[in-house]
Design a protein around this motif. Structure first.
Motif, PDB file in Angstrom:
ATOM      1  N   VAL A 249      32.902  13.594 -56.149  1.00 29.62           N
ATOM      2  CA  VAL A 249      31.791  14.247 -55.450  1.00 29.62           C
ATOM      3  C   VAL A 249      32.312  14.889 -54.172  1.00 29.62           C
ATOM      4  O   VAL A 249      33.329  14.482 -53.610  1.00 29.62           O
ATOM      5  N   ALA A 278      26.582   8.471 -54.364  1.00 27.28           N
ATOM      6  CA  ALA A 278      27.420   9.662 -54.440  1.00 27.28           C
ATOM      7  C   ALA A 278      27.329  10.607 -53.251  1.00 27.28           C
ATOM      8  O   ALA A 278      28.124  11.544 -53.168  1.00 27.28           O
ATOM      9  N   VAL A 285      28.831  17.071 -58.063  1.00 28.51           N
ATOM     10  CA  VAL A 285      29.428  16.002 -58.857  1.00 28.51           C
ATOM     11  C   VAL A 285      30.042  16.654 -60.086  1.00 28.51           C
ATOM     12  O   VAL A 285      29.493  17.602 -60.649  1.00 28.51           O
ATOM     13  N   THR A 292      30.469  21.582 -62.473  1.00 24.83           N
ATOM     14  CA  THR A 292      29.853  20.727 -61.460  1.00 24.83           C
ATOM     15  C   THR A 292      28.343  20.914 -61.489  1.00 24.83           C
ATOM     16  O   THR A 292      27.830  21.923 -61.984  1.00 24.83           O
ATOM     17  N   LEU A 295      24.001  17.223 -56.870  1.00 25.16           N
ATOM     18  CA  LEU A 295      23.391  15.912 -57.051  1.00 25.16           C
ATOM     19  C   LEU A 295      21.874  16.012 -57.147  1.00 25.16           C
ATOM     20  O   LEU A 295      21.241  15.240 -57.866  1.00 25.16           O
TER      21      LEU A 295
END
Length: 393
Positions: A249, A278, A285, A292, A295
């Motif tokens: 992350v 996270a 992430v 990616t 979040l």
């Protein structure tokens, strides 16, 4: 490359009870295909959802055991396999000229389903026959006799992308070898085993062969400071993570920090080995496809990538996302290339990153510590790597 596991469950396995036990073990383990005789197709579909391939025999029609119930003759397989009780398995002699092959003619005539060729490699002539069959079949199953690796290497090199090459195996170790041969490997394996552990281990070998390995590197902490509060995301997965696993992350897509799962015991807080705390909602992430997600975008059912300290990866399903307002740290680190990357992590002893000395709570980090991260000098647009100039700071 997407690999698959086929499970052999035709009449050579035994009566229907024996076949059913093997098929059930395969369904529970997560095999991709089951290979049976045509008479069993409907019964396999009643057991569960799986791709079904069926032998279309070149010899006598298979007569089921007397105690077995009648099945719907209209049940259609997803793939028809030619070669059993024919030229492919040696029951019928191969013709000197392959243009006169009954098996090859049957493959060409099949129009209702995908086709598969089943060939036992007795010698180089059968290897050549398998090569001919591959030009006609969607799937080419090759079963080694006294020798296995050399013909498999030859067929991998010669067939290319004409067909899905399936290697016959009897153990998970043989499956691993098949998936790794010539670095390219077979597309799939046909497992002939009743042992539930062997079936599960073969499926695990399939999963490992598909997984990405990441080159993680060390970066030196240049700054760590308390900030105000932010909306923090806990990613609760449907998988239990080991002590050296976590997620990648970060606030900047080019530099993602390794953050441990909450696997460590504490005098004050129970471990939650399914969870990674996270960071803030804006952070990225890493996902199993190499992309990616923010979040803030994650929700139940999404896939995230789990990684260990050696860079080995696997996938996990998000079960729940918890977003709560919490005090944060800003962590900044410098890579060997001189690039500085940063992220926000919650100010709490349970959040741990990987250092040279092992896992370390973010509350104990100091300038000069080295932390593990994944670094790539590319920009991202909607989670996809792009070759363009994007400034993140």
């Amino acid at each position: 490359m997407t690999r698959s596991v086929w499970l052999k469950a035709d009449d050579a396995v035994g009566d229907w009870d024996a076949r059913r036990r093997r098929i059930t073990a395969g369904l529970e383990a997560g095999v991709d295909w089951v290979l049976v005789d045509e008479s069993d197709v409907e019964r396999v579909r009643e057991l569960g959802s799986v791709n079904v391939a069926a032998f279309r025999s070149g010899g006598d029609v298979h007569v089921m055991d007397a105690e077995e119930p009648e099945t719907d003759a209209d049940a259609e397989p997803d793939a028809v396999v030619i070669g059993k009780k024919g030229e492919g398995d040696g029951t019928v002699d191969l013709p000197e000229d392959f243009s006169g092959s009954a098996d090859l003619s049957a493959l060409r005539r099949e129009e209702e389903a995908e086709t598969g060729a089943y060939v036992r490699i007795h010698d180089e002539y059968y290897e050549a026959f398998a090569e001919e069959a591959a030009a006609e079949a969607d799937h080419t199953i090759v079963i080694g006799e006294d020798w296995t690796i050399i013909p498999l290497e030859n067929l991998i090199a010669r067939i290319g992308e004409e067909t899905e090459l399936i290697a016959g195996v009897q153990s998970a170790e043989e499956a691993r070898t098949a998936f790794e041969t010539l670095e390219i490997g077979a597309d799939a394996v046909l497992l002939d085993s009743d042992d539930p552990d062997t079936i599960r281990e073969t499926v695990a070998a399939r999963d490992r062969s598909e997984r990405e390995h990441l080159d993680l590197e060390w970066a030196e902490i240049t700054e760590i400071e308390q900030t105000g509060s932010a909306d923090r995301v806990c990613v609760d997965t449907g998988s239990l993570m080991e002590g050296d696993e976590g997620m990648l992350v970060g606030s900047m897509s080019r530099g993602l920090f390794f953050v441990h799962a909450e696997t460590a015991e504490s005098p004050y807080v129970a471990s939650r080995p399914f969870r990674v705390n996270a960071g803030a909602v804006h952070a990225y992430v890493r996902t199993p496809d190499g992309g990616t997600k923010y979040l803030s975008e994650l929700e139940s059912g999404d896939e995230v990538q789990i990684v260990d300290a050696d860079g080995n990866t696997r996938e996990a399903i998000v079960g729940r996302v918890k977003i709560e307002r919490r005090p944060m740290f800003r962590v900044e680190a410098e890579t060997d290339e001189g690039d500085r990357v940063a992220t926000l992590l919650q100010n709490a002893e349970t959040i741990k990153v990987r250092t040279r000395e092992g896992r370390k709570a973010v509350t104990d980090l100091e300038a000069g510590d080295e932390v593990l991260l994944y670094y790539e000098s590319v920009a991202r647009h909607f989670g996809e790597a792009v070759e363009e100039r994007i400034i993140e700071k």
